[in-house]
Design a protein around this motif. Structure first.
Motif, PDB file in Angstrom:
ATOM      1  N   ILE A  64      66.352 -19.458   4.399  1.00 17.43           N
ATOM      2  CA  ILE A  64      65.997 -18.996   5.744  1.00 17.43           C
ATOM      3  C   ILE A  64      67.235 -19.023   6.634  1.00 17.43           C
ATOM      4  O   ILE A  64      67.511 -18.080   7.373  1.00 17.43           O
ATOM      5  N   SER A  65      68.008 -20.102   6.557  1.00 14.85           N
ATOM      6  CA  SER A  65      69.242 -20.195   7.332  1.00 14.85           C
ATOM      7  C   SER A  65      70.187 -19.054   6.958  1.00 14.85           C
ATOM      8  O   SER A  65      70.752 -18.394   7.834  1.00 14.85           O
TER       9      SER A  65
ATOM     10  N   ARG B 294      60.458 -27.056  11.027  1.00 15.75           N
ATOM     11  CA  ARG B 294      59.542 -25.961  11.367  1.00 15.75           C
ATOM     12  C   ARG B 294      58.577 -25.697  10.207  1.00 15.75           C
ATOM     13  O   ARG B 294      57.405 -25.437  10.428  1.00 15.75           O
TER      14      ARG B 294
ATOM     15  N   PHE C   4      62.046 -13.899   8.350  1.00 18.23           N
ATOM     16  CA  PHE C   4      61.453 -15.176   8.740  1.00 18.23           C
ATOM     17  C   PHE C   4      60.920 -15.066  10.152  1.00 18.23           C
ATOM     18  O   PHE C   4      61.557 -14.474  11.029  1.00 18.23           O
TER      19      PHE C   4
ATOM     20  N   GLU D   3      66.661 -28.349  10.876  1.00 17.78           N
ATOM     21  CA  GLU D   3      65.801 -27.824  11.946  1.00 17.78           C
ATOM     22  C   GLU D   3      64.735 -26.908  11.346  1.00 17.78           C
ATOM     23  O   GLU D   3      63.564 -26.962  11.718  1.00 17.78           O
ATOM     24  N   LEU D   4      65.141 -26.069  10.415  1.00 19.07           N
ATOM     25  CA  LEU D   4      64.203 -25.143   9.771  1.00 19.07           C
ATOM     26  C   LEU D   4      63.198 -25.892   8.905  1.00 19.07           C
ATOM     27  O   LEU D   4      62.027 -25.511   8.840  1.00 19.07           O
TER      28      LEU D   4
ATOM     29  N   GLU E  47      64.372 -23.639   3.341  1.00 19.24           N
ATOM     30  CA  GLU E  47      65.139 -23.739   4.581  1.00 19.24           C
ATOM     31  C   GLU E  47      66.586 -23.243   4.432  1.00 19.24           C
ATOM     32  O   GLU E  47      67.154 -22.682   5.368  1.00 19.24           O
TER      33      GLU E  47
ATOM     34  N   CYS F 116      69.678 -22.621  13.544  1.00 11.81           N
ATOM     35  CA  CYS F 116      69.597 -22.161  12.154  1.00 11.81           C
ATOM     36  C   CYS F 116      70.029 -23.222  11.137  1.00 11.81           C
ATOM     37  O   CYS F 116      70.219 -22.908   9.955  1.00 11.81           O
TER      38      CYS F 116
ATOM     39  N   ALA G 123      58.804 -17.610  13.157  1.00 13.50           N
ATOM     40  CA  ALA G 123      58.318 -18.957  13.497  1.00 13.50           C
ATOM     41  C   ALA G 123      57.849 -18.971  14.944  1.00 13.50           C
ATOM     42  O   ALA G 123      58.495 -18.379  15.817  1.00 13.50           O
TER      43      ALA G 123
ATOM     44  N   THR H 261      54.448 -20.058  10.615  1.00 14.92           N
ATOM     45  CA  THR H 261      55.712 -19.599  10.033  1.00 14.92           C
ATOM     46  C   THR H 261      55.373 -18.721   8.839  1.00 14.92           C
ATOM     47  O   THR H 261      54.314 -18.881   8.213  1.00 14.92           O
TER      48      THR H 261
END
Length: 155
Positions: free
Chosen positions: A17-18, A53, A72, A49-50, A14, A45, A74, A60
């Motif tokens: 990903i952010s 997901r 990424f 939160e990620l 995560e 982001c 989702a 994803t």
């Protein structure tokens, strides 16, 4: 030469990903710069939160290069594409298209609320605008739809 690999995201991804989302987006093109729109982007982001997901049953996928997340995707509600980001330095290499292809293979229809700067990409992968441009939480979006049905059926 190092190649792009695609895999399911894992807990711990995560943060990367952010970082990928921040490296892909130009904040002032996605928002109107108001505190409300910037807060919305920060929420979208945020690593927590990620993480939610990643833990969800929704589709994803990440694209990695040298174990660094460079893309990424989702979905929400099964067939709504809610996030698709590729780091700017990796754009134009087919990563976004591959992420979408791998996640949409068994879907008949996909919807997305595209940022204006992403409309060209979505058109390349056969999305069509399906509604009027809208403004929500300080962020502009253009509703688009993709169909896996033959073009004759879509008309």
């Amino acid at each position: 030469m190092d190649t792009i690999t695609y895999r399911l995201p894992q807990i711990g991804d995560e943060y990367q990903i952010s970082g990928c989302m921040w490296a892909a987006a130009v904040l002032w093109e996605l928002t109107d710069g108001t505190p409300e729109s910037v807060a919305e982007w920060l929420q979208i982001c945020h690593p927590e939160e990620l993480r939610d997901r990643i833990l969800s049953d929704e589709k994803t996928l990440v694209a990695t290069w040298n174990e660094i997340v460079v893309g990424f995707i989702a979905f929400k509600r099964g067939n709504h594409l809610s996030l698709l980001f590729v780091r700017r330095e990796f754009s134009g290499q087919g990563i976004g298209r591959e992420l979408f292809t791998r996640c949409s293979y068994n879907l008949n229809e996909v919807t997305v609320n595209a940022a204006e700067e992403a409309v060209g990409f979505y058109q390349k992968v056969r999305f069509r605008q399906s509604g009027d441009r809208f403004f929500k939480h300080g962020i502009w979006g253009i509703p688009m739809k993709w169909s896996n049905l033959s073009p004759e059926v879509m008309e």
